[in-house]
Design a protein around this motif. Structure first.
Motif, PDB file in Angstrom:
ATOM      1  N   GLN A  57       0.810  -1.217   0.000  1.00 54.92           N
ATOM      2  CA  GLN A  57       0.000   0.000   0.000  1.00 54.92           C
ATOM      3  C   GLN A  57       0.847   1.272   0.000  1.00 54.92           C
ATOM      4  OE1 GLN A  57      -3.126  -0.176   2.971  1.00 54.92           O
ATOM      5  NE2 GLN A  57      -4.153  -1.868   1.926  1.00 54.92           N
ATOM      6  N   GLN A  58       2.043   1.178  -0.553  1.00 54.70           N
ATOM      7  CA  GLN A  58       2.783   2.387  -0.875  1.00 54.70           C
ATOM      8  C   GLN A  58       2.223   3.001  -2.153  1.00 54.70           C
ATOM      9  OE1 GLN A  58       5.245   3.417   1.370  1.00 54.70           O
ATOM     10  NE2 GLN A  58       4.254   1.750   2.443  1.00 54.70           N
ATOM     11  N   LEU A  59       1.514   2.191  -2.927  1.00 49.88           N
ATOM     12  CA  LEU A  59       0.691   2.647  -4.033  1.00 49.88           C
ATOM     13  C   LEU A  59      -0.751   2.273  -3.726  1.00 49.88           C
ATOM     14  CD1 LEU A  59       2.731   1.519  -7.191  1.00 49.88           C
ATOM     15  CD2 LEU A  59       2.517   3.851  -6.293  1.00 49.88           C
ATOM     16  N   ASP A  60      -1.683   3.135  -4.124  1.00 49.61           N
ATOM     17  CA  ASP A  60      -3.100   2.847  -3.943  1.00 49.61           C
ATOM     18  C   ASP A  60      -3.682   2.140  -5.158  1.00 49.61           C
ATOM     19  OD1 ASP A  60      -3.134   4.427  -1.488  1.00 49.61           O
ATOM     20  OD2 ASP A  60      -2.968   6.162  -2.819  1.00 49.61           O
ATOM     21  N   ALA A  61      -3.078   2.359  -6.304  1.00 45.92           N
ATOM     22  CA  ALA A  61      -3.568   1.784  -7.551  1.00 45.92           C
ATOM     23  C   ALA A  61      -2.428   1.775  -8.554  1.00 45.92           C
ATOM     24  CB  ALA A  61      -4.746   2.597  -8.093  1.00 45.92           C
ATOM     25  N   ALA A  62      -2.581   0.967  -9.604  1.00 47.35           N
ATOM     26  CA  ALA A  62      -1.555   0.888 -10.652  1.00 47.35           C
ATOM     27  C   ALA A  62      -2.203   0.345 -11.916  1.00 47.35           C
ATOM     28  CB  ALA A  62      -0.397  -0.001 -10.229  1.00 47.35           C
ATOM     29  N   ARG A  63      -1.593   0.661 -13.057  1.00 52.16           N
ATOM     30  CA  ARG A  63      -2.107   0.099 -14.301  1.00 52.16           C
ATOM     31  C   ARG A  63      -0.960  -0.210 -15.255  1.00 52.16           C
ATOM     32  NH1 ARG A  63      -5.132   5.138 -17.342  1.00 52.16           N
ATOM     33  NH2 ARG A  63      -3.291   6.237 -18.102  1.00 52.16           N
ATOM     34  N   LEU A  64      -1.243  -1.185 -16.123  1.00 46.47           N
ATOM     35  CA  LEU A  64      -0.311  -1.582 -17.174  1.00 46.47           C
ATOM     36  C   LEU A  64       1.036  -2.035 -16.621  1.00 46.47           C
ATOM     37  CD1 LEU A  64      -1.008   1.024 -20.001  1.00 46.47           C
ATOM     38  CD2 LEU A  64      -1.639  -1.376 -19.955  1.00 46.47           C
ATOM     39  N   ILE A  65       1.003  -2.921 -15.630  1.00 41.87           N
ATOM     40  CA  ILE A  65       2.237  -3.509 -15.130  1.00 41.87           C
ATOM     41  C   ILE A  65       2.510  -4.752 -15.984  1.00 41.87           C
ATOM     42  CG2 ILE A  65       3.488  -4.381 -13.138  1.00 41.87           C
ATOM     43  CD1 ILE A  65       1.489  -3.038 -11.333  1.00 41.87           C
ATOM     44  N   GLU A  66       3.489  -4.651 -16.849  1.00 42.95           N
ATOM     45  CA  GLU A  66       3.752  -5.737 -17.793  1.00 42.95           C
ATOM     46  C   GLU A  66       4.521  -6.873 -17.130  1.00 42.95           C
ATOM     47  OE1 GLU A  66       5.668  -4.166 -21.212  1.00 42.95           O
ATOM     48  OE2 GLU A  66       3.867  -3.158 -21.949  1.00 42.95           O
ATOM     49  N   ASN A  67       4.203  -8.085 -17.546  1.00 38.98           N
ATOM     50  CA  ASN A  67       4.914  -9.299 -17.136  1.00 38.98           C
ATOM     51  C   ASN A  67       4.846  -9.564 -15.638  1.00 38.98           C
ATOM     52  OD1 ASN A  67       5.840  -9.712 -19.846  1.00 38.98           O
ATOM     53  ND2 ASN A  67       7.419  -8.173 -19.487  1.00 38.98           N
ATOM     54  N   GLN A  68       3.815  -9.054 -14.961  1.00 33.50           N
ATOM     55  CA  GLN A  68       3.671  -9.275 -13.528  1.00 33.50           C
ATOM     56  C   GLN A  68       2.230  -9.630 -13.165  1.00 33.50           C
ATOM     57  OE1 GLN A  68       6.051  -9.346 -11.083  1.00 33.50           O
ATOM     58  NE2 GLN A  68       7.534  -9.217 -12.753  1.00 33.50           N
ATOM     59  N   PHE A  69       1.531 -10.320 -14.052  1.00 30.64           N
ATOM     60  CA  PHE A  69       0.146 -10.654 -13.789  1.00 30.64           C
ATOM     61  C   PHE A  69      -0.008 -11.565 -12.571  1.00 30.64           C
ATOM     62  CE2 PHE A  69      -0.316  -8.381 -17.443  1.00 30.64           C
ATOM     63  CZ  PHE A  69      -1.547  -8.459 -18.080  1.00 30.64           C
ATOM     64  N   PRO A  70       0.813 -12.619 -12.398  1.00 31.76           N
ATOM     65  CA  PRO A  70       0.664 -13.464 -11.211  1.00 31.76           C
ATOM     66  C   PRO A  70       0.858 -12.695  -9.902  1.00 31.76           C
ATOM     67  CG  PRO A  70       1.952 -14.601 -12.878  1.00 31.76           C
ATOM     68  CD  PRO A  70       1.796 -13.189 -13.351  1.00 31.76           C
ATOM     69  N   GLY A  71       1.773 -11.731  -9.892  1.00 32.33           N
ATOM     70  CA  GLY A  71       2.000 -10.957  -8.682  1.00 32.33           C
ATOM     71  C   GLY A  71       0.783 -10.153  -8.283  1.00 32.33           C
ATOM     72  N   GLN A  72       0.147  -9.522  -9.272  1.00 34.11           N
ATOM     73  CA  GLN A  72      -1.055  -8.748  -8.978  1.00 34.11           C
ATOM     74  C   GLN A  72      -2.213  -9.661  -8.584  1.00 34.11           C
ATOM     75  OE1 GLN A  72      -1.446  -5.184 -11.872  1.00 34.11           O
ATOM     76  NE2 GLN A  72      -0.125  -6.652 -12.936  1.00 34.11           N
ATOM     77  N   GLN A  73      -2.308 -10.799  -9.267  1.00 33.68           N
ATOM     78  CA  GLN A  73      -3.371 -11.753  -8.942  1.00 33.68           C
ATOM     79  C   GLN A  73      -3.226 -12.259  -7.508  1.00 33.68           C
ATOM     80  OE1 GLN A  73      -6.003 -12.845 -10.978  1.00 33.68           O
ATOM     81  NE2 GLN A  73      -6.729 -13.821  -9.095  1.00 33.68           N
ATOM     82  N   SER A  74      -1.996 -12.480  -7.077  1.00 34.65           N
ATOM     83  CA  SER A  74      -1.782 -12.998  -5.721  1.00 34.65           C
ATOM     84  C   SER A  74      -2.202 -11.975  -4.668  1.00 34.65           C
ATOM     85  CB  SER A  74      -0.314 -13.392  -5.520  1.00 34.65           C
ATOM     86  OG  SER A  74       0.537 -12.256  -5.508  1.00 34.65           O
ATOM     87  N   ILE A  75      -2.025 -10.677  -4.940  1.00 34.45           N
ATOM     88  CA  ILE A  75      -2.484  -9.662  -3.992  1.00 34.45           C
ATOM     89  C   ILE A  75      -3.999  -9.754  -3.836  1.00 34.45           C
ATOM     90  CG2 ILE A  75      -2.606  -7.206  -3.462  1.00 34.45           C
ATOM     91  CD1 ILE A  75      -0.108  -6.773  -5.142  1.00 34.45           C
ATOM     92  N   MET A  76      -4.717  -9.936  -4.937  1.00 31.47           N
ATOM     93  CA  MET A  76      -6.169 -10.055  -4.861  1.00 31.47           C
ATOM     94  C   MET A  76      -6.574 -11.327  -4.127  1.00 31.47           C
ATOM     95  SD  MET A  76      -9.049  -9.572  -7.851  1.00 31.47           S
ATOM     96  CE  MET A  76      -8.662 -11.023  -8.817  1.00 31.47           C
TER      97      MET A  76
END
Length: 623
Positions: free
Chosen positions: A336-355
């Motif tokens: 939560q040093q960022l509240d939101a982000a978009r277009l993070i390439e090649n990191q889909f599993p990382g974002q999915q794991s946060i959810m």
């Protein structure tokens, strides 16, 4: 205080890693890992600096506007539809139903005013502060609609509906040539206090239509069709030379924002520094750090408000951050040093794991994007002025292998020249290069075309993030046709300059239109004079068909013309090799309200007038 702790933590991680490596003799130091800690510590420090310089006395008040908690799905089918125009049968808009977050408000919800949104995004930083010029799509993420306004805007809910912006109402003449816009009477000044007048809009559109010498504006679109503009009291009447079915969408186009005449004329028709980004938008430029961040703060004199009379924007501050390492960005999002982000390439599993780890508290959204990644072929010079040389590439490259290679880390989709909009996915999947059942026949056809054209070698420019695509193209062309491909790596801006100057054989280029639709794809990518037309002149039957299609409103008759255009492209022209379309990914913590992943999110959803932070946000209003 939490930011000081973050900085110390990341510096501690860096120090521990260095100590551990030196204790092991320093022979196997993972400099990539260490650089991530350095970058993360720097990013946290930059965030702390932004916060420390802010006003701690944020005013917190409540209002009654909808809190949007569900995503509007953006499917390929949905984006085929033309932008919906709010209005009555006489083509006049109803300003009560568009342009306001409160238009569909749930009056039981409360808005928390103020707060600081920290938003992570692209890996690039604006090369120019005048976003209208070439190769500056990154600029829209960092400031775009927050600094400036357009006549209209696309809805931040779906990216398809058209909302008010500078104009509160509009109408279209029966012959489809004259568009009359009622300009908001509250729009009176620029950020620097200079008086605003409708003449500024006329100047801005004329600058698009006839750019100053040395200024390249590739996304001019249908503004070239403007015949005349006239101020009629508080209205602006725009008359076209010929009908253009998507003209309202062009006035909502995220690129077609109005820049200040008094700043441009005093600075050689450009904006040379960030402090000269003087607009009319909801946020005012405050600060930036080259290659790291841009910070904007609330425009206290903004002319727009919601249906309940609450002044936009709801936020006090927005900081956007750019990252050289996507893993660092995901780590910042996770903590939560960022509240939101978009277009993070090649990191889909990382974002999915946060959810997955935070059910009901975090969203990672993936939606199709109207995008055309292609091997651009210079049709104006050898070897690709020969259609058989172009056919050799079209049939010889195994496009499905490129898609598979990108994999789950960076999912991409099969496309036609019209991206994923037309024809159907099943039909696109039958095209050469996608259909593996016909691969042997495609290879044989490619070899025959190459032999007929005398194609033995060509140069291919690749941007760094598509080098692996270029290497697969080279491998395919050698295997199918004994054609040697010489790969040269260039940054995006340099590559685009080579394509625009026709100083190339082939390039791993492409583009995405500013809004979702076949018309803008054609207008920028395929039509003569299109801003991303890299040297391919269509045959006359294609031009005649396009001339009819662009004048029409959406419907079956226009769809039939699109089908004919695609047939010509496939059978008689083969201007380029489209090989995949990317997806739009966006992540946010649910304490960020009214956040959506929309059609052509990258270009149109950057105004952020009605975003607000719940009280549990790290930097909510009043904290």
């Amino acid at each position: 205080m939490m930011y000081i702790t973050a900085v110390i933590s990341y510096i501690a991680l860096f120090s521990a890693e260095m100590v551990n490596e030196f204790e092991r003799g320093g022979h196997n130091m993972d400099f990539r890992k260490i650089s991530r800690y350095v970058a993360l510590a720097a990013m946290a420090a930059a965030m702390f600096a932004v916060v420390a310089c802010g006003d701690d006395d944020s005013d917190s008040s409540a209002a009654t506007v909808e809190e949007s908690e569900s995503l509007v799905p953006v499917t390929a089918q949905a984006t085929v539809a033309a932008p919906a125009i709010a209005g009555s049968d006489d083509s006049s808009s109803d300003s009560d139903d568009s342009g306001s977050a409160a238009a569909d408000a749930d009056s039981g919800s409360d808005i928390l005013m103020g707060g600081h949104l920290r938003y992570g995004g692209s890996t690039g930083f604006p090369p120019k502060w005048d976003h209208t010029q070439t190769s500056t799509w990154i600029a829209l993420f960092h400031y775009g609609g927050r600094i400036w306004n357009g006549l209209l805007q696309f809805s931040p809910r779906d990216g398809v509906d058209i909302w008010n912006d500078m104009a509160t109402d509009w109408s279209v003449s029966d012959d489809g040539l004259t568009y009359t816009f009622a300009i908001d009477p509250n729009l009176k000044e620029w950020h620097d206090g200079t008086a605003f007048d409708i003449d500024q809009i006329i100047y801005g559109y004329n600058r698009w239509k006839n750019p100053p010498e040395g200024i390249i504006q590739p996304r001019v679109g249908a503004l070239v069709l403007i015949d005349s503009m006239e101020k009629q009291g508080s209205d602006l009447a725009i008359t076209l030379k010929e009908p253009f079915g998507d003209f309202l969408a062009e006035t909502a186009n995220g690129w077609h924002l109005i820049l200040p005449q008094h700043i441009l004329e005093a600075n050689n028709n450009t904006i040379p520094s960030a402090d000269l980004m003087i607009g009319t938008g909801p946020m005012v430029y405050e600060d930036s750090e080259e290659g790291v961040s841009v910070t904007t703060v609330k425009n206290e004199n903004y002319f727009r408000s919601d249906a309940n009379g609450n002044a936009y924007p709801y936020l006090d501050k927005i900081s956007t951050f750019t990252f050289a390492d996507a893993e660092v960005e995901v780590a910042a999002l996770r903590t939560q040093q960022l509240d939101a982000a978009r277009l993070i390439e090649n990191q889909f599993p990382g974002q999915q794991s946060i959810m997955d780890e935070n059910p009901g508290e975090f969203t990672f959204s993936i939606e199709p994007m109207i995008d055309v990644a292609s091997i651009q072929l210079n049709n104006t010079a050898a070897p690709f002025n020969d259609i058989n040389a172009r056919r050799a590439v079209f049939y010889g490259v195994n496009k499905q292998r490129i898609i598979d290679f990108n994999g789950k880390e960076n999912p991409v989709n099969p496309i036609s020249w019209f991206s994923n909009l037309f024809p159907s996915y099943d039909e696109i999947a039958s095209y050469p290069g996608y259909n593996q059942d016909t691969r042997d026949a495609d290879v044989a056809a490619a070899a025959g075309y190459a032999a007929e054209a005398g194609l033995t070698e060509f140069d291919l420019i690749s941007v760094p993030f598509r080098v692996q695509d270029a290497e697969l193209v080279a491998q395919d062309m050698m295997e199918c046709c004994n054609v040697k491909v010489n790969i040269t790596t260039q940054d995006w801006t340099t590559m685009v300059a080579a394509v625009e100057g026709r100083n190339y054989d082939a390039a791993t280029g492409g583009t995405a239109p500013s809004y979702a639709g076949i018309i803008p794809v054609i207008d920028i990518m395929l039509a003569p004079g299109g801003g991303r037309n890299g040297g391919w002149d269509p045959p006359q039957n294609w031009q005649d068909t396009w001339g009819q299609a662009k004048k029409m409103q959406p419907g079956a008759e226009r769809d039939a013309l699109f089908a004919e255009l695609e047939r010509i492209q496939l059978e008689e022209w083969v201007p380029t090799l489209p090989y995949y379309g990317v997806v739009s990914n966006k992540s946010w913590w649910h304490y960020v309200n009214n956040m959506n992943n929309t059609a052509q999110e990258l270009f149109s959803n950057n105004k952020m007038e009605d975003l607000w932070l719940s009280s549990n946000a790290p930097e909510a209003g009043g904290n």
